[in-house]
Design an enzyme around this catalytic site. Structure first.
Site, mmCIF file in Angstrom:
data_model
loop_
_atom_site.group_PDB
_atom_site.id
_atom_site.type_symbol
_atom_site.label_atom_id
_atom_site.label_comp_id
_atom_site.label_asym_id
_atom_site.label_seq_id
_atom_site.Cartn_x
_atom_site.Cartn_y
_atom_site.Cartn_z
ATOM 1 N N ASP A 264 0.858 -1.167 0.000
ATOM 2 C CA ASP A 264 0.000 0.000 0.000
ATOM 3 C C ASP A 264 0.907 1.234 0.000
ATOM 4 O O ASP A 264 2.127 1.134 0.128
ATOM 5 C CB ASP A 264 -0.963 -0.045 1.207
ATOM 6 C CG ASP A 264 -2.220 0.764 0.946
ATOM 7 O OD1 ASP A 264 -3.262 0.479 1.548
ATOM 8 O OD2 ASP A 264 -2.156 1.687 0.102
HETATM 9 C C1 GLC Z 1 -4.322 4.117 -0.476
HETATM 10 C C2 GLC Z 1 -5.235 2.984 -0.050
HETATM 11 C C3 GLC Z 1 -5.320 1.861 -1.043
HETATM 12 C C4 GLC Z 1 -5.171 2.417 -2.439
HETATM 13 C C5 GLC Z 1 -3.758 2.947 -2.565
HETATM 14 C C6 GLC Z 1 -3.504 3.578 -3.942
HETATM 15 O O1 GLC Z 1 -3.576 4.574 0.617
HETATM 16 O O2 GLC Z 1 -5.007 2.410 1.231
HETATM 17 O O3 GLC Z 1 -6.589 1.224 -0.853
HETATM 18 O O4 GLC Z 1 -5.391 1.398 -3.397
HETATM 19 O O5 GLC Z 1 -3.439 3.880 -1.543
HETATM 20 O O6 GLC Z 1 -4.284 4.711 -4.094
#
Ligand code: GLC
Length: 721
Positions: A264
Site C-alpha cells: 500500500d
Molecule cells: C491508499 C489505499 C489503497 C489504495 C492505494 C492507492 O492509501 O489504502 O486502498 O489502493 O493507496 O491509491
C-alpha cells in the site's frame, strides 16, 4: 513472450534495472511535472533515471495521460519494458455506481458483476491495466471510515461479490485489451483496527482471523485475482507488508498465490514508524523477505534494494523471483506486444456516462437503497402538488462517496434534477436548513425550513454525513448526524408529519431518535452518478426498495464491535432486549441488539415466509441437504425479497455464532405470487476453524433458518452424520 524470453530479458537486466521493476511512482510526478520524486526521507531522486527504470505508475486520469506515460517511459527505457498502469477503480470509473457497502445491500452478485463489467469497459478505455479492487476487508465497526469500501460485515457477501468483481473485470484473457487485472486488498484484517481508528493495530487469534477475516481474500485469489495488496496495519505485532507468516506461509504456500504483491501507499517505509525497521534500508529488506514485490511510491526499494542484493543481505534469487512475477503479469496483459492495452480516447467518449451505463448505475442505486421505516408515507402520491426538499444535502452533487474519481460530482444527477425529470409539474421548494459539518452550530436556517415544510404537501428531509467523512483516514468516534441536523429534523417533523427522511452516508450512523420520530426513513448510502433519478423513482414508487442491510445499524457507537454473527456467551441476555437483565451479557443503559439488524430492509409491499422444508434429517459428508423456503408477496405491488439462509451449530468444540448467513437468493414476486426458493447445504458450509486453527466439520445437530439476523422466522433441525 515465452517464459524463456522473459527469463532472457531478466538475465539481460542490471540489478538497478531489476529494482526498477519493483518501484511504483505517482503518475502525477511525470504528467504535470509538479511533483518531484522523493525518497522516504524526503530526498529528491533523479526523475530521468526513475522514469527510465520504473516498473509501474498509479493514479492517472485518462487515456491521453496513459498513452503519454507509456510513450515517455518506453522512449527512456532501452530495455523497452512497458509500464503497468494502476488505478483505484472502486465503484466505477466515470459512471459512478453506489459505494461497495451499498452494493452489499443489494445481496445481488449479478448486479455486482454488471457494475464491474461497466467499470471494466470504462477503465480499459481509460488505459487502466490494474485496478486496486476489490476491497474485501471484513468491517464490524462503523467508526472505521473505510467500512464504505467493503460490501459487508459478513465475509460470505464479501467473498461472493469480490469474486464476481474479479471474474468479470479480468475476463478469460488478460491480453484482451478490454480486460483489467484485479488487486485484492487489504490483506489482512485492515477492518479490525482497534477502536475503529484507521491504520490502527489489529490483534486477532489465528482462529478468528481464519474464520471471519481471511475467507474473502482467499475467495478473490481463488477467483484468479492477479495481485494482492497487504494492509497498512500491524497484524498480531507485525505489519502485513513485512509479515512472513501472512504473506509467504498463508498467501503463497497455503493458497498457492503466484501473482504480484504490491504494497500500500508508502507502507514499506512506514515500517520505520511501526518500529520494526530501524531505517528504510531495513524496511526494504523486511518487505522483500516477506514477498512484497512492488514498493508503492515509497522508494525504499529504489534507494536500498540493489545494495541489499550486492552485499548479499537479500538473495539475488529473491529479487529475480519478484521481478519475474512483475514481468509475467505484464506479459499476461499483452503489454510487450501492445503497451497501450485498451487505452482509447474515442472509446472513452463513447463509453463514459453512456445511456446503458447510466441505466446500470441508476438501477444499482435503486437496488441498494434500504427502506428502514415507512408508516404509510412512501411512496408519495403521483398527484402531490408541492414538495419541500429540505436539508444540507438537498442540492448536493457530492453523492458519489470516497474513491469516486476526482470530478465525479460534475456528472451527478442531483435530487432536484431527479424530481423535476420525473415530475415536471410538481412544485419544489428547496431549503438547506442547516449545515452538516462536525462542529457546525448555525441553526439560523431552521425556521425558514420548518416554514417551507409546513407549507408543502409532502417533505423530503435529506440528512446524513458529508462525502468526505467516510473513506480512508476518516474514522469518527461518534456516529451521530454531524452539525445541527437533528435540530432541523425536529423542527421539520413538527411542522409536517408527511415527511420522508432520506439518508446519504458512507457508514452506518446512529439515528436512534429519527427511528422513533420520523414516519419514513430511506437509506441511500452514496448512490453515485444517478442519485437524483434513482431517489425520485424510489420516492414515487417507480422502483420498489429491496435493499437489506449488509451491516447492522447501531443504537449507539458504544455498542461496537457489534457483529451480527455474535457468540451466545455463558450468560446470554434473555428477552426482552429492551430491558437490562442483571448478571447477563447486557448493558444497563442500552439494549444489546442493533437499531436495525444485518439483513433487515422493508419494501413497499409485504412478504410472508410460509414454510421452510428440508428433504432429509441427516446428511453425510458427501450428501447435500435441500432447504425449500416458500415466500409469498402478500402486498399490492411487485417487489423483490432477499431470502437469507442462516445456520446455527448449537454444540461444537469451539463456540459458534448464534446465527451465520450461509446463503442468500433474491427473488422477484408479483402481488399474491409465492415461490419456493431451494438452497443446497453441503458439509463444506458446516465447517469452521477449530481451536487448532484447522478447518473441520463435526458431526451433530444443526439448525437452518430463514428470515434476517435476530429475526429468524422459520427453523428446521438436521444432523451431520
Ligand atoms: C491508499 C489505499 C489503497 C489504495 C492505494 C492507492 O492509501 O489504502 O486502498 O489502493 O493507496 O491509491
Amino acid at each position: 513472450m515465452t517464459e524463456q524470453a522473459l527469463k532472457a530479458l531478466l538475465d539481460s537486466m542490471t540489478i538497478q534495472e531489476k529494482v526498477g521493476q519493483l518501484i511504483q511512482c505517482n503518475a502525477g510526478q511525470f504528467i504535470r511535472n509538479q511533483l518531484e520524486i522523493t525518497g522516504p526521507d524526503g530526498e529528491t531522486l533523479p526523475t530521468e533515471e526513475v522514469c527510465r527504470i520504473m516498473g509501474s505508475v498509479l493514479t492517472f486520469e485518462d487515456a491521453e495521460q496513459a498513452i503519454a506515460l507509456q510513450e515517455m517511459h518506453l522512449a527512456a527505457d532501452p530495455k523497452k519494458i512497458p509500464l503497468l498502469l494502476m488505478l483505484d477503480v472502486i465503484h466505477g470509473l466515470r459512471t459512478t455506481y453506489p459505494i461497495p457497502l451499498a452494493m452489499g445491500c443489494s445481496f445481488d452478485d449479478d448486479l455486482m458483476a454488471e457494475c464491474a463489467d461497466m467499470a471494466r469497459k470504462e477503465s480499459s478505455a481509460c488505459g487502466v491495466h490494474v485496478t486496486f479492487n476489490p476491497m474485501v476487508d471484513t468491517a464490524r465497526d462503523a467508526r472505521w471510515g473505510r467500512i464504505l469500501e467493503t460490501n459487508s460485515e459478513e465475509p460470505l457477501i464479501n467473498s461472493r461479490m469480490g469474486a464476481a468483481f474479479v471474474r468479470t473485470a479480468q475476463g478469460n484473457d488478460l491480453s484482451d485489451p478490454g480486460n483489467i487485472a484485479c488487486c485484492v486488498k487489504h490483506y489482512a484484517a485492515y477492518g479490525a483496527g482497534e477502536a475503529g481508528r484507521d491504520y490502527n493495530t489489529v490483534d486477532l487469534s489465528e482462529r478468528s482471523l481464519r474464520q471471519d477475516y481471511l475467507p474473502a481474500y482467499k475467495a478473490c485469489v481463488d477467483a484468479g485475482a492477479r495481485l494482492v495488496m497487504p494492509s497498512f496495519n500491524a497484524l498480531n505485532g507485525i505489519p502485513s507488508v513485512a509479515n512472513k507468516w501472512l504473506m509467504n506461509r498463508i498467501l503463497r504456500e497455503e493458497w498457492g498465490f503466484s501473482g504480484v504483491v504490491v504494497s500500500d501507499y508508502n507502507a514499506v517505509g512506514e515500517l520505520v514508524a511501526h518500529g520494526i525497521a530501524a531505517d528504510h534500508k531495513d524496511a526494504a529488506r523486511l518487505a522483500m523477505e516477506a514477498g512484497c514485490d512492488i514498493d508503492m511510491v515509497d522508494n525504499s526499494y529504489y534507494l536500498y534494494l540493489a545494495d541489499l542484493v550486492r552485499e548479499g543481505t537479500v538473495p539475488a534469487e529473491m529479487l529475480d523471483e519478484a521481478v519475474m512475477r512483475v514481468l509475467r503479469l505484464k506479459n499476461e496483459l499483452g503489454l510487450f506486444e501492445n503497451p497501450f492495452h485498451g487505452a482509447d480516447r474515442v472509446a472513452e467518449k463513447r463509453l463514459y456516462l453512456c445511456p446503458e451505463h447510466r441505466e446500470t448505475a441508476r438501477r444499482a442505486a435503486e437496488e441498494t437503497a434500504v427502506l428502514l421505516k415507512n408508516e404509510g408515507i412512501l411512496p408519495f402520491r403521483e398527484d402531490v402538488k408541492h414538495i419541500a426538499l429540505i436539508g444540507p444535502f438537498a442540492e448536493e452533487k457530492h453523492l458519489n462517496g470516497f474513491w469516486s474519481r476526482p470530478g465525479a460530482e460534475r456528472d451527478t444527477v442531483t435530487i432536484p434534477e431527479g424530481i423535476r425529470a420525473l415530475l415536471p409539474d410538481t412544485e419544489l421548494t428547496v431549503e438547506r436548513g442547516c449545515g452538516a459539518a462536525i462542529g457546525d452550530t448555525d441553526t439560523g436556517g431552521i425556521a425558514r425550513a420548518a416554514e417551507a415544510a409546513a407549507g408543502a404537501d409532502a417533505v423530503i428531509l435529506v440528512l446524513g454525513e458529508p462525502e468526505n467523512y467516510s473513506g480512508e483516514g476518516r474514522s469518527r468516534a461518534e456516529l451521530n448526524l454531524p452539525g445541527p441536523q437533528m435540530q432541523l429534523a425536529r423542527a421539520v417533523l413538527a411542522a409536517n408529519r408527511n415527511t420522508a427522511v432520506v439518508l446519504f452516508n458512507g457508514r452506518p450512523l446512529v439515528i436512534t431518535e429519527l427511528a422513533e420520530t420520523a414516519p419514513a426513513i430511506l437509506e441511500m448510502w452514496y448512490p453515485g452518478t444517478e442519485a437524483g433519478n434513482a431517489l425520485a423513482r424510489l420516492l414515487w414508487g417507480r422502483a420498489n426498495p429491496c435493499g437489506k442491510l449488509s451491516a447492522g445499524m447501531p443504537r449507539s457507537t458504544g455498542q461496537y464491535p457489534m457483529p451480527y454473527n455474535r457468540m451466545n456467551t455463558g450468560r446470554p441476555k434473555p428477552p426482552p432486549d429492551c430491558k437490562p437483565a442483571p448478571f447477563t451479557s447486557c448493558y444497563l443503559d442500552m439494549p444489546n441488539l442493533p437499531l436495525y439488524s444485518f439483513g433487515y430492509g422493508l419494501s413497499y409491499t409485504t412478504f410472508s415466509y410460509e414454510k421452510l422444508e428440508i428433504d432429509r434429517n441427516e446428511i453425510t459428508k458427501d450428501e447435500k441437504l435441500h432447504v425449500a423456503v416458500t415466500v409469498r408477496n402478500t402486498g399490492t405491488r411487485a417487489g423483490k425479497e432477499t431470502v437469507q439462509l442462516y445456520l446455527r451449530d448449537p454444540v461444537a468444540s469451539v463456540v459458534r455464532p448464534v446465527q451465520q448467513l450461509i446463503d442468500y437468493k433474491k427473488v422477484a414476486l408479483e402481488p399474491g405470487e409465492k415461490k419456493e426458493i431451494v438452497f443446497t447445504v453441503s458439509e463444506q458450509q458446516l465447517r469452521f476453524f477449530n481451536a487448532e486453527g484447522k478447518e473441520i466439520s463435526e458431526a451433530g445437530e444443526f439448525l437452518v433458518s430463514a428470515g434476517y439476523a435476530d429475526h429468524l422466522l422459520l427453523t428446521e433441525k438436521f444432523r451431520l452424520a
